[in-house]
Design a protein around this motif. Structure first.
Motif, PDB file in Angstrom:
ATOM      1  N   GLY A 269      -4.524 -16.447  65.338  1.00 49.98           N
ATOM      2  CA  GLY A 269      -4.603 -17.291  64.446  1.00 49.98           C
ATOM      3  C   GLY A 269      -3.319 -18.556  64.958  1.00 49.98           C
ATOM      4  O   GLY A 269      -2.754 -19.354  64.114  1.00 49.98           O
ATOM      5  N   ASP A 270      -3.031 -18.305  66.174  1.00 49.49           N
ATOM      6  CA  ASP A 270      -1.680 -19.140  66.603  1.00 49.49           C
ATOM      7  C   ASP A 270      -2.288 -20.525  67.223  1.00 49.49           C
ATOM      8  O   ASP A 270      -2.455 -20.867  68.293  1.00 49.49           O
TER       9      ASP A 270
ATOM     10  N   ASP B 137      -2.894 -25.190  70.999  1.00 50.77           N
ATOM     11  CA  ASP B 137      -2.713 -26.582  71.475  1.00 50.77           C
ATOM     12  C   ASP B 137      -1.881 -26.976  72.742  1.00 50.77           C
ATOM     13  O   ASP B 137      -2.239 -27.717  73.289  1.00 50.77           O
ATOM     14  N   ILE B 138      -0.866 -25.853  72.897  1.00 47.04           N
ATOM     15  CA  ILE B 138      -0.462 -26.156  74.196  1.00 47.04           C
ATOM     16  C   ILE B 138      -1.246 -26.014  75.364  1.00 47.04           C
ATOM     17  O   ILE B 138      -1.004 -26.362  76.471  1.00 47.04           O
TER      18      ILE B 138
ATOM     19  N   CYS C 243      -3.346  -8.114  73.369  1.00 46.82           N
ATOM     20  CA  CYS C 243      -3.044  -9.286  74.345  1.00 46.82           C
ATOM     21  C   CYS C 243      -3.313 -10.559  73.331  1.00 46.82           C
ATOM     22  O   CYS C 243      -4.088 -10.465  72.184  1.00 46.82           O
ATOM     23  N   ARG C 244      -2.916 -11.679  73.594  1.00 50.46           N
ATOM     24  CA  ARG C 244      -2.908 -12.668  72.812  1.00 50.46           C
ATOM     25  C   ARG C 244      -4.006 -13.872  73.495  1.00 50.46           C
ATOM     26  O   ARG C 244      -4.365 -14.713  72.480  1.00 50.46           O
ATOM     27  N   LEU C 245      -4.596 -13.624  74.307  1.00 44.54           N
ATOM     28  CA  LEU C 245      -5.500 -14.507  75.162  1.00 44.54           C
ATOM     29  C   LEU C 245      -6.662 -13.875  75.725  1.00 44.54           C
ATOM     30  O   LEU C 245      -6.363 -12.899  76.279  1.00 44.54           O
TER      31      LEU C 245
ATOM     32  N   GLU D 103     -15.884 -16.974  66.816  1.00 43.13           N
ATOM     33  CA  GLU D 103     -15.044 -17.865  66.198  1.00 43.13           C
ATOM     34  C   GLU D 103     -14.446 -17.618  64.790  1.00 43.13           C
ATOM     35  O   GLU D 103     -13.541 -18.101  64.225  1.00 43.13           O
ATOM     36  N   SER D 104     -14.883 -16.288  64.174  1.00 40.97           N
ATOM     37  CA  SER D 104     -14.395 -15.973  62.807  1.00 40.97           C
ATOM     38  C   SER D 104     -13.150 -15.202  63.163  1.00 40.97           C
ATOM     39  O   SER D 104     -12.414 -15.102  62.206  1.00 40.97           O
TER      40      SER D 104
END
Length: 470
Positions: A238-239, A244-245, A108-110, A121-122
């Motif tokens: 790292g997207d 930002d979206i 998953c990306r989120l 945060e790392s």
């Protein structure tokens, strides 16, 4: 350039500012949520974005029996995604640890609703906060107020495994013995059963869990500075563009958005102020010490009153819940029998409510429930108690009321409901059953007879009131 042109030039620069101001906050919000051409292209390239959640963190988020993402975080994430122009799909996971692993290995990306920590945060990118909620120390009733965890060396704190709070407490208070649990419910249960001295949880989660499990031997004993949840959406891989979206969608959220979503699940208003004075260190001066102690006692008293209120309140309608109805009915029955006074119960049920949910969706069903709740609250007397039993069933307890008066009150509510508009293109009706207390009767027997009368109204064709024979 003429004098007039020189005079007008500065004003030309100010005109856009004036126009922008006149357009108001709505235009600002729309611009915040509007993606750039590059961001739109990136979103289209991504297509469906898979996200992971904590499947058991009620009421913030959970996965229901049909595999749907539910809760405060779920509704906020859906709103952000819709305003940001993203299509999200839930990636099933076993638990929160599995969700973290899925984000790390690319399944998953989120991640939907979590605190930012140095460790996270790392490897994750975080949006701006989606929601804020204070963490509070929960203990049993007899435990002293908690102003400093350093003073409680050796005491045990139950915490769900893998949470940001576990990471922070281990770092800030190494003298506290942490006992890890699999779930939020288990952590609260351990404190209630004296298997742990305390837990440190979100105020909203604490209120929800205490209410759901009936853990009324627990209280809010303190609140720690700098331990407020700042819940965010996290992006793996790292997207930065995807982050930002999402931030554009987060920027459109208003306090009305947040309050409306919270009140679907827990009837609570989260205070955003920092209230710095709450946990000031006790000064050397006696007056300063007394002042801080007074502030602590006042805040603990206020928070515990709020927690007690939440345990009696239906989250959606703001009326009292089944537990409060049962307690009040027992009191009123005992009083009526002792003083030989009348007592009536009106039970009301929304007709064909399942069809409303099926045909128009659950948000429409919620509008009907909240609208009917407001109608009842506005229609009853000060001495009456109106509450929601659960689902589409409501009750009004009417002290010093006979059958004719109770039927009249039910009919007024019924007729008013028939004329209310919920945007469905068809009327919504209710049926009512009335019962009046008999000599020597129990509260549950009285309620059961009101339920039988309600069934009679349904059986007779709905949208009517029936009274059980006295």
């Amino acid at each position: 350039m003429g004098a007039l042109a020189l005079f007008l030039t500065p004003w030309r620069r100010l005109v856009p500012i004036f126009l922008f101001t006149l357009l108001g906050a709505t235009a600002v919000q729309a611009d915040q949520g509007r993606a750039t051409a590059f961001e739109r292209a990136h979103a289209e390239h991504l297509g469906v974005v898979r996200f992971c959640v904590d499947p058991d963190w009620q009421p913030f988020e959970w996965v229901d029996g049909e595999g749907r993402h539910r809760g405060i975080g779920a509704d906020l994430l859906a709103l952000v995604a819709r305003r940001a122009g993203l299509t999200l799909v839930l990636q099933p996971t076993k638990d929160w640890d599995d969700s973290l692993a899925a984000a790390a290995d690319g399944r998953c990306r989120l991640l939907s609703f979590l605190n930012r920590t140095p460790d996270r945060e790392s490897w994750l990118l975080f949006t701006e906060p989606v929601f804020s909620d204070p963490n509070v120390v929960i203990t049993r009733e007899e435990h002293a107020a908690v102003t400093d965890l350093h003073a409680l060396a050796g005491q045990t704190m139950a915490l769900p495994r893998g949470t940001s709070i576990e990471e922070k407490v281990r770092r800030d208070y190494p003298e506290i013995a942490i006992v890890l649990t699999a779930t939020e419910d288990e952590a609260m249960q351990m404190v209630s059963e004296r298997r742990a001295d305390m837990t440190l949880r979100s105020l909203i989660v604490a209120a929800y869990t205490i209410k759901k499990q009936g853990l009324f031997n627990l209280k809010i004993a303190g609140r720690l500075p700098d331990y407020t949840n700042q819940l965010r959406i996290a992006v793996s891989g790292g997207d930065h563009v995807l982050r930002d979206i999402l931030d554009r969608g987060v920027a459109t959220l208003t306090e009305e958005d947040r309050d409306g979503i919270v009140n679907r699940y827990v009837s609570i208003r989260v205070e955003q102020s920092s209230e710095i004075g709450f946990m000031l260190r006790i000064g050397a001066a006696a007056l300063g010490a007394l002042l801080v102690a007074g502030v602590v006692i006042w805040r603990m008293s206020r928070l515990n009153r709020e927690l007690a209120r939440l345990s009696r309140t239906d989250a959606l309608t703001g009326l009292v819940n089944r537990k409060a109805i049962d307690a009040r009915l027992e009191t009123e029955v005992a009083r009526a029998l002792r003083q030989k006074r009348k007592l009536a119960v009106v039970m009301m049920d929304i007709d064909h409510f399942k069809a409303v949910n099926d045909d128009f969706g659950h948000p429409a069903g919620d509008r009907v429930l909240t609208g009917f709740g407001r109608l009842i609250a506005a229609s009853v007397r000060r001495a009456d108690l109106a509450g929601r039993m659960g689902g589409e069933e409501f009750v009004v307890i009417c002290p010093d009321t006979g059958v004719d008066e109770a039927v009249g009150a039910a009919e007024r509510i019924r007729k008013h409901m028939e004329g209310m508009e919920f945007g469905l293109g068809r009327p919504v009706t209710v049926s009512a059953g009335v019962a009046v207390l008999r000599r020597g009767e129990s509260a549950q027997a009285l309620l059961a007879r009101a339920d039988v009368a309600l069934y009679g109204a349904k059986h007779a064709g709905r949208n009517r009131t029936k009274a059980d024979p006295v």
